[in-house]
Write an enzyme that holds these catalytic residues in place. Structure first.
Site, short mmCIF file in Angstrom:
data_model
loop_
_atom_site.label_atom_id
_atom_site.label_comp_id
_atom_site.label_asym_id
_atom_site.label_seq_id
_atom_site.Cartn_x
_atom_site.Cartn_y
_atom_site.Cartn_z
N PRO A 87 0.82 -1.22 0.00
CA PRO A 87 0.00 0.00 0.00
C PRO A 87 0.85 1.27 0.00
CG PRO A 87 -0.28 -1.23 2.06
CD PRO A 87 0.55 -2.08 1.16
N GLU A 114 3.30 -6.81 8.18
CA GLU A 114 3.53 -5.37 8.02
C GLU A 114 4.47 -5.08 6.85
OE1 GLU A 114 1.67 -3.14 9.82
OE2 GLU A 114 0.74 -5.03 10.44
N ARG A 156 -3.33 -9.33 -20.38
CA ARG A 156 -4.39 -9.13 -21.37
C ARG A 156 -3.99 -8.13 -22.45
NH1 ARG A 156 -7.48 -4.69 -20.66
NH2 ARG A 156 -9.35 -5.52 -21.63
N ASP A 171 -10.49 0.29 -23.97
CA ASP A 171 -10.66 0.28 -22.52
C ASP A 171 -10.72 1.69 -21.92
OD1 ASP A 171 -10.54 -2.44 -22.22
OD2 ASP A 171 -8.38 -2.46 -21.85
CL1 6GU Z 1 -0.35 -3.67 -3.67
N1 6GU Z 1 -0.76 -4.49 -1.18
C1 6GU Z 1 -1.41 -4.46 -0.02
N2 6GU Z 1 -1.02 -5.27 0.96
N3 6GU Z 1 -2.43 -3.67 0.23
C2 6GU Z 1 -2.80 -2.86 -0.77
C3 6GU Z 1 -2.19 -2.84 -2.00
C4 6GU Z 1 -1.15 -3.69 -2.19
N4 6GU Z 1 -2.79 -1.94 -2.79
C5 6GU Z 1 -3.75 -1.42 -2.06
N5 6GU Z 1 -3.77 -1.96 -0.83
#
Ligand code: 6GU
Length: 232
Positions: A87, A114, A156, A171
């Protein structure tokens, strides 16, 4: 294209045997290999995590199993790209998917807990293009769902994976006529369903009017759902 995915939950990647991606693998267009990170541990409990230095909640993935697994897998990539779903990464976009679809392959390192000890990304930055990526502003429990999304978005776009090339170039987010807009509504038969009708223009056969109507609908929907895309 060769894709290696390293995870402590190989079964999470089972959907890569289905649908377009599964078919592309069967046809030999795609070589996807899923590896269990615990096969790169050497203690009796196959430990992959430990407490964070400096304290705090949760656990951090230890660097040694990652080092062993990544050394082995990256050695099989001539132009190595190491994708780390997190994230805290850069947004994964259609632009990245397009760039990566033209590469010979990639390695995806799925963290849990984590995250992965930061020295792992530092170690491989000298040997690979290391790209931490995020799917969006929410937190998943690990990188596996992101790996599924990345593999589908990238593969894709490879020639021969999607039957109809236009369904890729039209798209939402694809470069082209509707660039920067999301797609508007789509319809198929029957012309009336539960009292809801298909807009007349789509039945008119007038391709100019249809294109103009679709553009206007795309702008309307983008304004409603994604107003930030209309800035600039
Ligand atoms: Cl790529 N990984 C994780 N663990 N949580 C996320 C993410 C990725 N993208 C949004 N939330």
């Amino acid at each position: 294209m060769r894709i290696d995915i390293i995870t402590i939950f190989p079964d999470y990647l089972a959907p890569l045997g289905l649908s377009l991606v599964g078919k592309a693998r069967d046809q030999g267009l795609l070589d996807i290999r899923v590896h269990d990170l615990r096969d790169s541990t050497h203690d009796r409990h196959r430990t992959v995590d430990d407490e964070p230095y400096g304290g705090g909640p949760g656990m951090v993935m230890r660097p040694e199993p990652w080092g062993e697994a990544l050394d082995a897998v990256l050695a099989q990539h001539p132009d190595p790209l190491l994708v780390i779903p997190t994230p805290s990464g850069m947004p994964f976009t259609q632009s990245l998917a397009t760039q990566w679809s033209r590469r010979p392959g990639m390695v995806i390192a799925c963290g849990r807990y984590e995250g992965i000890d930061a020295r792992v990304a530092d170690e491989y930055a000298g040997r690979a293009e290391v790209v931490p990526v995020s799917l969006g502003d929410y937190v998943l429990a690990g990188g596996e769902v992101a790996a599924l999304a990345i593999v589908e978005a990238v593969t894709r776009l490879m020639p021969g994976v999607v039957g109809n090339e236009a369904s890729v170039t039209d798209d939402s987010f694809a470069p082209g006529a509707m660039e920067g807009l999301v797609e508007g509504p789509v319809y198929t038969r029957p012309p009336e369903w539960r009292g809801h009708v298909v807009p007349d223009v789509l039945l008119s056969g007038d391709h100019g009017r249809i294109a103009a109507w679709r553009r206007e609908q795309a702008e309307r929907r983008t304004g409603a759902m994604r107003p930030e895309l209309l800035e600039g």
